[in-house]
Write a protein that holds these residues in place. Structure first.
Motif, short mmCIF file in Angstrom:
data_model
loop_
_atom_site.label_atom_id
_atom_site.label_comp_id
_atom_site.label_asym_id
_atom_site.label_seq_id
_atom_site.Cartn_x
_atom_site.Cartn_y
_atom_site.Cartn_z
N ASP A 1 39.18 43.12 34.67
CA ASP A 1 38.90 44.19 35.62
C ASP A 1 37.52 44.07 36.26
O ASP A 1 37.36 44.29 37.46
N HIS A 2 36.51 43.70 35.45
CA HIS A 2 35.15 43.65 36.01
C HIS A 2 34.99 42.53 37.02
O HIS A 2 34.15 42.62 37.92
N VAL A 3 35.80 41.48 36.90
CA VAL A 3 35.77 40.41 37.91
C VAL A 3 36.56 40.84 39.14
O VAL A 3 36.11 40.65 40.29
N ALA A 4 37.71 41.42 38.92
CA ALA A 4 38.52 41.89 40.05
C ALA A 4 37.75 42.91 40.89
O ALA A 4 37.87 42.93 42.13
N ASP A 5 36.94 43.74 40.22
CA ASP A 5 36.20 44.76 40.94
C ASP A 5 35.20 44.17 41.95
O ASP A 5 34.84 44.83 42.92
N THR A 6 34.77 42.93 41.70
CA THR A 6 33.85 42.27 42.63
C THR A 6 34.47 42.18 44.02
O THR A 6 33.76 42.19 45.04
N PHE A 7 35.81 42.09 44.05
CA PHE A 7 36.50 41.89 45.32
C PHE A 7 37.28 43.13 45.74
O PHE A 7 38.22 43.05 46.54
N ALA A 8 36.85 44.29 45.24
CA ALA A 8 37.54 45.53 45.61
C ALA A 8 37.32 45.85 47.09
O ALA A 8 38.27 46.25 47.79
N THR A 9 36.11 45.69 47.55
CA THR A 9 35.81 45.94 48.97
C THR A 9 35.26 44.70 49.67
O THR A 9 35.05 44.72 50.88
N ARG A 10 35.03 43.67 48.91
CA ARG A 10 34.54 42.39 49.45
C ARG A 10 35.71 41.42 49.46
O ARG A 10 36.32 41.17 48.42
N PRO A 11 36.08 40.85 50.59
CA PRO A 11 37.25 39.97 50.62
C PRO A 11 37.08 38.77 49.70
O PRO A 11 35.99 38.17 49.63
#
Length: 443
Positions: A291-301
């Motif tokens: 989850d913490h890695v996926a969150d990096t790309f929550a609003t950043r493509p």
């Protein structure tokens, strides 16, 4: 050879460029059909598949539920661009995440294991803002540019120009210890100390990730000693480094668990998979993302993608494969066969044959280390190559209807996870007899 098989062979030699091979030296077997643990050549000869092809047909050949799922999906939706949601991909992602450790809920689909590694490394570098990635010698991570540079075995050498930001280190391997260890506990502690020193010398703030095959596959099927993976996890946490578990070969039942990491009680930040997720019936791989890695790309493509990411035919095959493994107890069968048949049988073979220096493995994932001298551990084939003696053993297996996976001086016993006790014992009997040829070259 049948007329159709002869034509297949002639067209292959005229037009097909084979991987990892000197083209003019090839004499490929024509395979006309397969079923379960067996396949048949163009002459009608049947072979017990103790290689699972490239250690990927985990549910055996032509599993009817998976074949039917591919046919049904093809009748409904053969392909669609990855920007659209489709039921096969959504369900496959759910099933994969459900079997991953808690906290890894997102799945990025690729076409195979090498590009899964490529994207896991890209994610790690973008997440951390760091350039370097560490991986073991005696490892294999794929044939694409980043993956082959991460690879530790000699297949890396022709493509390694030293600019990929990769640093290699020695992992634990007690039989050929780089550290002079005499026990698994010593090997674990010394390998961790070595890795910690490499991290220190390279600069922790420059390292994005450490990539490890949970159980190295092609490099020798070396289950890590107690405490090693937990130590890697602690080292990564201490320095803000991501831990990437390469489960391309070891995952989906191969070790007698859904993921090999399940045996060791650690949680990586990224897991790469392929092969067994749908037994290679349609090319598929991917990355399970914490989850913490996926969150990096929550609003950043996320700057990456593939035309066939989450292809409907491939993911439909994955859904059917995972459900079959669950419903038919295939993972449990792999664990039982390893515990009750392959492990004891291979250790008995080692007692009878002076050419067998070491036996190691778990589930349906085993290796025999063949040597000329048990005392010096001189291999029956040099590192990075084969030998006439090894070729004789493999040819004898084939003459008696058994195909095994071999690399350098090792024979890997890696049948499908569906292999029966009768089939496993039959394969061991052929291997037992073939090893008498290797024994002739021992001292």
């Amino acid at each position: 050879m049948s007329t159709s098989a002869r034509r297949t062979y002639e067209l292959d030699r005229a037009h097909v460029f084979h991987s990892w091979s000197a083209q003019s030296l090839l004499d490929p077997m024509v395979v006309e059909r397969a079923e379960g643990s067996y396949f048949w050549d163009g002459d009608g000869n049947r072979y017990l598949d103790f290689s699972s092809q490239l250690v990927n047909t985990n549910i055996g050949h032509q599993h009817p539920a998976v074949v039917a799922a591919i046919q049904e999906q093809a009748a409904k939706l053969c392909t669609i661009a990855p920007s659209y949601a489709n039921d096969a991909r959504s369900e496959a992602a759910r099933l994969i995440a459900e079997r991953a450790p808690a906290g890894l809920e997102k799945v990025f689909f690729t076409n195979g294991g090498a590009d899964a590694i490529e994207h896991a490394v890209r994610m790690a570098r973008l997440h951390t803002g760091r350039p370097k990635v560490l991986s073991q010698y005696r490892s294999y991570h794929g044939g694409t540019q980043t993956a082959v540079n991460l690879t530790g075995d000699p297949r890396r050498w022709p493509s390694d120009n030293g600019t990929a930001g990769v640093v290699h280190f020695f992992g634990p391997f007690l039989y050929r210890s780089e550290f002079g260890a005499t026990t698994e506990e010593e090997e674990s502690a010394l390998a961790l100390r070595h890795l910690e020193r490499v991290v220190e010398m390279e600069g922790p703030s420059t390292i994005a990730a450490i990539v490890l095959e949970t159980v190295p596959g092609t490099a020798g099927i070396m289950p890590p000693p107690p405490g090693f993976l937990a130590g890697v996890r602690e080292l990564c946490d201490r320095h803000g480094i991501l831990y990437i578990a390469d489960e391309v070969m070891a995952g989906f039942g191969r070790t007698g668990a859904w993921f090999a990491i399940d045996h060791y009680g650690v949680t990586p930040d990224l897991i790469t998979f392929a092969k067994g997720v749908n037994s290679g019936y349609v090319p598929l791989g991917g990355v399970v993302i914490a989850d913490h890695v996926a969150d990096t790309f929550a609003t950043r493509p996320y700057p990456g993608g593939l035309t066939y990411s989450g292809h409907p035919l491939a993911t439909a095959a994955a859904v059917a494969t995972i459900n079959a493994m669950r419903d038919e107890g295939i993972v449990e069968n792999a664990a039982r066969i390893g515990e009750d048949v392959l492990g004891p049988g291979l250790r008995e073979i080692a007692e009878r044959h002076p050419s067998v220096g070491d036996v190691r493995g778990l589930g349906v994932f085993w290796a025999l280390e063949l040597v000329r001298d048990r005392e010096t551990r001189e291999p029956l084939a040099p590192y990075g190559s084969s030998s006439p003696e090894m070729n004789d053993v493999l040819a004898e297996c084939k003459r008696n209807g058994l195909v095994v996976f071999a690399n350098f001086n090792r024979i890997h016993v890696v049948p499908p996870c569906t292999v029966s006790e009768t089939e496993a014992k039959a394969g061991l009997a052929v291997l037992d007899e073939a090893l008498t040829l290797a024994d002739r070259h021992t001292v």
